[in-house]
Write a protein that holds these residues in place. Structure first.
Motif, mmCIF file in Angstrom:
data_model
loop_
_atom_site.group_PDB
_atom_site.id
_atom_site.type_symbol
_atom_site.label_atom_id
_atom_site.label_comp_id
_atom_site.label_asym_id
_atom_site.label_seq_id
_atom_site.Cartn_x
_atom_site.Cartn_y
_atom_site.Cartn_z
ATOM 1 N N SER A 1 5.783 -4.099 -11.268
ATOM 2 C CA SER A 1 4.733 -4.236 -12.214
ATOM 3 C C SER A 1 3.412 -3.762 -11.768
ATOM 4 C CB SER A 1 4.538 -5.849 -12.247
ATOM 5 O OG SER A 1 4.091 -6.300 -10.989
ATOM 6 N N LEU B 1 2.745 -0.635 -10.916
ATOM 7 C CA LEU B 1 2.946 0.945 -10.861
ATOM 8 C C LEU B 1 2.691 1.342 -12.396
ATOM 9 C CD1 LEU B 1 6.352 1.374 -9.114
ATOM 10 C CD2 LEU B 1 4.248 1.255 -8.040
ATOM 11 N N ASP B 2 2.168 2.437 -12.380
ATOM 12 C CA ASP B 2 1.752 3.108 -13.613
ATOM 13 C C ASP B 2 3.354 3.222 -14.219
ATOM 14 O OD1 ASP B 2 -0.613 3.492 -13.023
ATOM 15 O OD2 ASP B 2 -0.642 5.550 -12.376
ATOM 16 N N PRO B 3 3.309 3.138 -15.654
ATOM 17 C CA PRO B 3 4.507 3.329 -16.470
ATOM 18 C C PRO B 3 5.179 4.658 -16.143
ATOM 19 C CG PRO B 3 2.839 2.597 -17.695
ATOM 20 C CD PRO B 3 2.178 2.856 -16.418
ATOM 21 N N SER B 4 4.476 5.501 -15.605
ATOM 22 C CA SER B 4 5.062 6.908 -15.509
ATOM 23 C C SER B 4 5.900 6.843 -14.120
ATOM 24 C CB SER B 4 4.135 7.962 -15.287
ATOM 25 O OG SER B 4 3.226 7.657 -14.388
ATOM 26 N N LEU B 5 5.718 5.837 -13.399
ATOM 27 C CA LEU B 5 6.304 5.877 -11.828
ATOM 28 C C LEU B 5 7.483 4.679 -11.886
ATOM 29 C CD1 LEU B 5 3.176 5.895 -9.456
ATOM 30 C CD2 LEU B 5 4.662 7.785 -10.181
ATOM 31 N N ARG B 6 7.502 4.013 -12.763
ATOM 32 C CA ARG B 6 8.280 2.685 -12.822
ATOM 33 C C ARG B 6 9.754 3.070 -13.128
ATOM 34 N NH1 ARG B 6 5.118 -1.035 -16.970
ATOM 35 N NH2 ARG B 6 3.109 -1.658 -15.883
ATOM 36 N N SER C 1 0.834 7.542 -3.167
ATOM 37 C CA SER C 1 0.542 6.813 -4.451
ATOM 38 C C SER C 1 1.423 5.502 -4.444
ATOM 39 C CB SER C 1 1.284 7.754 -5.306
ATOM 40 O OG SER C 1 2.755 7.731 -5.087
ATOM 41 N N GLY C 2 1.287 4.658 -5.365
ATOM 42 C CA GLY C 2 1.707 3.390 -5.613
ATOM 43 C C GLY C 2 3.232 3.744 -5.488
ATOM 44 N N GLY C 3 3.702 4.573 -6.364
ATOM 45 C CA GLY C 3 5.165 4.825 -6.167
ATOM 46 C C GLY C 3 5.736 5.352 -4.799
#
Length: 242
Positions: A172, A174-179, A145-147
């Motif tokens: 920036s 990443l999905d808000p859930s991963l930030r 995943s991106g995170g």
């Protein structure tokens, strides 16, 4: 305490255009300075100049007691491990063909400090340090995943035990859930390792939440530097709980 990074009157040009116009700032050990501003204001050009990946047209960049702009590439080489970047695109920065463990080991190989006996254990330690399962080391970036990829990028940056991370829009993409998870990881690493962070971002609210100080940038210039959040006003005696 002397600054870890001290940028003085920095100028960066792209051809005839001045993208960074005589800016100055510093970062202390263990401190996070947020550099915030709209796209095109010169934030990433500043990051590249600090890292000496783009040579500035003027000014000085002092890092850990060394003035970097006066050094040639051979002289810079032993200093580079101590200042490492984490870029916006976690997939692109790792290289699509590399297994994650090889991408993390690459800085050690480049610096000539890879050891066949202790190297794999060091990579495993770094994966664990950023909260990644050891089995992910055998995967390639597109399988994460991106995170997870950004965590691997942070592990790669930590491989040479740096003193400063230059974080260019690190959440920036990443999905808000991963930030929040990546920001919490960065905060934990900073506390544990006493890292200095130059945190580059376009989101002023996020910077004020995450950083110690904020330098606001417009059209190549820093227009103000302030504490990230004003201290809470003292309570009146009547309001003090008993």
């Amino acid at each position: 305490m002397n600054p870890l990074l001290d940028v003085r009157d920095l100028v960066v040009r792209h051809g005839p255009r001045t993208t960074v116009d005589h800016i100055s700032f510093d970062v202390a050990p263990g401190e996070t300075l947020g550099l915030v501003g709209p796209s095109g204001c010169g934030k990433s050009s500043t990051a590249m100049a600090v890292l000496q990946l783009r040579r500035p047209a003027g000014g000085e960049v002092w890092f850990d007691g060394h003035e970097l702009t006066s050094l040639n590439e051979k002289q810079l080489r032993p200093l580079r491990p101590a200042m490492q970047p984490v870029f916006q695109d976690p997939y692109g920065s790792l290289g699509p063909r590399h297994r994650i463990r090889d991408a993390i080991a690459e800085p050690l190989r480049v610096q000539g400090s890879w050891d066949r006996t202790t190297g794999p254990a060091r990579v495993a330690e770094l994966l664990e340090q950023v909260g990644l399962d050891l089995s992910l080391g055998d995967r390639r970036p597109h399988e994460l995943s991106g995170g997870q990829c950004q965590r691997a990028g942070i592990a790669r940056a930590l491989a040479c035990e740096p003193k400063l991370l230059v974080l260019d829009e690190p959440v920036s993409a990443l999905d808000p859930s991963l930030r929040a998870g990546v920001l919490n990881l960065l905060a934990e690493l900073q506390e544990r390792l006493d890292l200095g962070y130059l945190f580059i971002c376009h989101d002023l609210a996020l910077v004020r939440h995450f950083c110690d100080r904020v330098a606001e940038m417009r059209e190549g210039r820093i227009v103000r530097t302030t504490p990230a959040a004003p201290p809470s006003p003292p309570r009146s005696p009547a309001a003090t709980p008993r």
